[in-house]
Design an enzyme around this catalytic site. Structure first.
Site, PDB file in Angstrom:
ATOM      1  N   HIS A  38       0.839  -1.209   0.000  1.00 10.74           N
ATOM      2  CA  HIS A  38       0.000   0.000   0.000  1.00 10.74           C
ATOM      3  C   HIS A  38       0.866   1.249   0.000  1.00 10.74           C
ATOM      4  O   HIS A  38       0.542   2.252  -0.652  1.00 10.74           O
ATOM      5  CB  HIS A  38      -0.889   0.044   1.247  1.00 10.74           C
ATOM      6  CG  HIS A  38      -1.910  -1.049   1.319  1.00 10.74           C
ATOM      7  ND1 HIS A  38      -1.856  -2.066   2.247  1.00 10.74           N
ATOM      8  CD2 HIS A  38      -3.024  -1.271   0.580  1.00 10.74           C
ATOM      9  CE1 HIS A  38      -2.891  -2.864   2.082  1.00 10.74           C
ATOM     10  NE2 HIS A  38      -3.617  -2.416   1.079  1.00 10.74           N
ATOM     11  N   GLN A  62     -18.568  -5.763  -0.535  1.00 15.31           N
ATOM     12  CA  GLN A  62     -17.763  -6.611  -1.421  1.00 15.31           C
ATOM     13  C   GLN A  62     -17.427  -7.967  -0.797  1.00 15.31           C
ATOM     14  O   GLN A  62     -16.686  -8.751  -1.379  1.00 15.31           O
ATOM     15  CB  GLN A  62     -16.498  -5.885  -1.881  1.00 15.31           C
ATOM     16  CG  GLN A  62     -15.444  -5.640  -0.819  1.00 15.31           C
ATOM     17  CD  GLN A  62     -14.315  -4.759  -1.340  1.00 15.31           C
ATOM     18  OE1 GLN A  62     -14.492  -3.558  -1.525  1.00 15.31           O
ATOM     19  NE2 GLN A  62     -13.160  -5.345  -1.595  1.00 15.31           N
ATOM     20  N   GLY A 149      -3.227  -1.472  -6.853  1.00 16.91           N
ATOM     21  CA  GLY A 149      -2.180  -2.483  -7.018  1.00 16.91           C
ATOM     22  C   GLY A 149      -2.550  -3.473  -8.107  1.00 16.91           C
ATOM     23  O   GLY A 149      -3.716  -3.830  -8.266  1.00 16.91           O
ATOM     24  N   ASP A 152      -4.380  -7.136  -7.411  1.00 17.06           N
ATOM     25  CA  ASP A 152      -5.811  -7.337  -7.674  1.00 17.06           C
ATOM     26  C   ASP A 152      -6.046  -6.969  -9.139  1.00 17.06           C
ATOM     27  O   ASP A 152      -6.644  -5.935  -9.455  1.00 17.06           O
ATOM     28  CB  ASP A 152      -6.645  -6.473  -6.726  1.00 17.06           C
ATOM     29  CG  ASP A 152      -6.470  -6.926  -5.288  1.00 17.06           C
ATOM     30  OD1 ASP A 152      -6.853  -8.060  -4.975  1.00 17.06           O
ATOM     31  OD2 ASP A 152      -5.907  -6.158  -4.487  1.00 17.06           O
ATOM     32  N   SER A 188      -2.910  -8.018   2.880  1.00 18.03           N
ATOM     33  CA  SER A 188      -3.352  -7.913   4.278  1.00 18.03           C
ATOM     34  C   SER A 188      -3.759  -9.287   4.805  1.00 18.03           C
ATOM     35  O   SER A 188      -3.658  -9.563   5.995  1.00 18.03           O
ATOM     36  CB  SER A 188      -4.525  -6.943   4.389  1.00 18.03           C
ATOM     37  OG  SER A 188      -4.146  -5.700   3.834  1.00 18.03           O
ATOM     38  N   ARG A 189      -4.215 -10.173   3.912  1.00 13.10           N
ATOM     39  CA  ARG A 189      -4.673 -11.495   4.348  1.00 13.10           C
ATOM     40  C   ARG A 189      -3.510 -12.432   4.700  1.00 13.10           C
ATOM     41  O   ARG A 189      -3.740 -13.481   5.308  1.00 13.10           O
ATOM     42  CB  ARG A 189      -5.565 -12.129   3.280  1.00 13.10           C
ATOM     43  CG  ARG A 189      -6.912 -11.426   3.168  1.00 13.10           C
ATOM     44  CD  ARG A 189      -7.891 -12.159   2.270  1.00 13.10           C
ATOM     45  NE  ARG A 189      -9.241 -11.628   2.404  1.00 13.10           N
ATOM     46  CZ  ARG A 189      -9.804 -10.746   1.579  1.00 13.10           C
ATOM     47  NH1 ARG A 189      -9.131 -10.293   0.533  1.00 13.10           N
ATOM     48  NH2 ARG A 189     -11.026 -10.327   1.771  1.00 13.10           N
TER      49      ARG A 189
HETATM   50  O1  PAF Z   1      -8.365  -3.486  -3.076  1.00 14.30           O
HETATM   51  C1  PAF Z   1      -9.000  -3.132  -2.063  1.00 14.30           C
HETATM   52  O2  PAF Z   1      -8.444  -3.001  -0.972  1.00 14.30           O
HETATM   53  C2  PAF Z   1     -10.506  -2.892  -2.169  1.00 14.30           C
HETATM   54  O3  PAF Z   1     -11.107  -3.787  -3.039  1.00 14.30           O
HETATM   55  C3  PAF Z   1     -10.843  -1.446  -2.539  1.00 14.30           C
HETATM   56  C4  PAF Z   1     -10.343  -1.081  -3.921  1.00 14.30           C
HETATM   57  C5  PAF Z   1     -10.253  -0.499  -1.515  1.00 14.30           C
HETATM   58  C6  PAF Z   1     -12.366  -1.256  -2.542  1.00 14.30           C
HETATM   59  O4  PAF Z   1     -12.910  -1.521  -1.302  1.00 14.30           O
END
Ligand code: PAF
Length: 288
Positions: A38, A62, A149, A152, A188-189
């Site tokens: 991040h 989500q 990033g 994803d 983060s996971r």
């Molecule tokens: O990638 C993430 O952390 C999330 O999917 C995002 C883009 C912040 C949307 O909640």
């Protein structure tokens, strides 16, 4: 100095002023539990904007009903410290039920094609939640640039598509995946992994690396490239959701008998109960 802002109106007022003064605003949308990956996005945003906002919001829409919404790491104090050290101007961390999804909220954004493959096949409402919250955050922040990033990868393509389709005047920047020394993509996971699972997770970049080497040696058959990636992953993962080779723009998977040129190799696996995703674009000279 980094300022923490919890409500939409205050952030909008501050950023309207910044824009009036001709300052370019950049945003880094996150769900917090910030790591070096991040912070690399934040650094990228700082190069491209004079005012940088990091959003920290664990977006409920989500997550599926059996996913990790309630246990997702929430570390706002640490995140704030990291953003201060990295020079963010604002950290925006709103409440879900008062700010982002207040009573009566019902509008949702769908990106049906790009959202249906890979992750979309396993997490049916995930991308509707991602697209909706990103559009809301874009409307609140009014950024000229937003940095995401490439870990994803499908999310990045989907947001790029949404911005184009809705004529949003925002430059979407994809930043390369940041990896641990052994190749595991920062996430983060990863914090959920036990030491033994963490060691097994190394198989994910090993699988991607095996496919990259096969590609670099001239292999172009989808079935062979997938087999190269699957072998180390299957030996270590608890289960595999997919190992797929897909069109780099639409993320539609290629059939096994296809022959590819440039393509994204994307994987989603479980190690223990933790679900991890990763990818590499073949034909880009990437290494894992
Ligand atoms: O990638 C993430 O952390 C999330 O999917 C995002 C883009 C912040 C949307 O909640």
């Amino acid at each position: 100095m980094t300022e923490l802002i919890r409500d939409v109106d205050s952030l909008r007022a501050k950023l309207a002023l910044a824009r009036e003064r001709g300052r370019r605003v950049g945003v880094v949308p996150t769900m917090g539990a910030l790591h070096r990956g991040h912070l690399a996005l934040l650094e990228e945003a700082r190069k491209r904007a004079q005012v940088v906002v990091v959003t920290v919001f664990v977006n409920p829409t989500q997550f599926g009903p059996n996913e990790d919404f309630s246990k997702y790491p929430r570390t706002l104090e640490k995140d704030l410290e990291a953003c201060r050290a990295a020079g963010a101007d604002y950290v925006f961390s709103p409440e879900a039920t008062t700010e982002i999804y207040p009573p009566g909220d019902e509008t949702r954004v769908r990106v049906p094609e790009t959202g249906k493959h890979l992750e979309g096949a396993f997490r049916p409402h995930h991308f509707e939640g991602v697209a909706t919250v990103c559009l809301k955050l874009f409307q609140i922040v009014g950024p000229a640039v937003a940095v995401f990033g490439r870990k994803d990868y499908q999310q990045l393509q989907l947001i790029t598509r949404m911005v184009r389709d809705l004529f949003l005047p925002i430059e979407i920047v994809g930043h390369p995946t940041i990896r641990e020394e052994d190749g595991l993509a920062l996430s983060s996971r990863n914090a959920y992994l036990s030491p033994e699972e963490r060691a097994r997770a190394r198989a994910i970049p090993a699988g991607l690396g095996a496919a990259v080497r096969a590609y670099d040696a001239g292999e172009r058959r989808v079935s062979s490239l997938i087999a190269a990636a699957r072998e180390p992953i299957a030996a270590a993962a608890t289960s595999i959701d997919y190992v797929a080779i897909a069109d780099p723009a639409t993320v539609a998977p290629y059939p096994d008998d296809a022959v590819i040129d440039r393509a994204v190799l994307a994987v989603a696996v479980r190690v223990g109960t933790t679900r991890l995703i990763d990818n590499v674009v073949l034909g880009e000279g990437a290494t894992v």
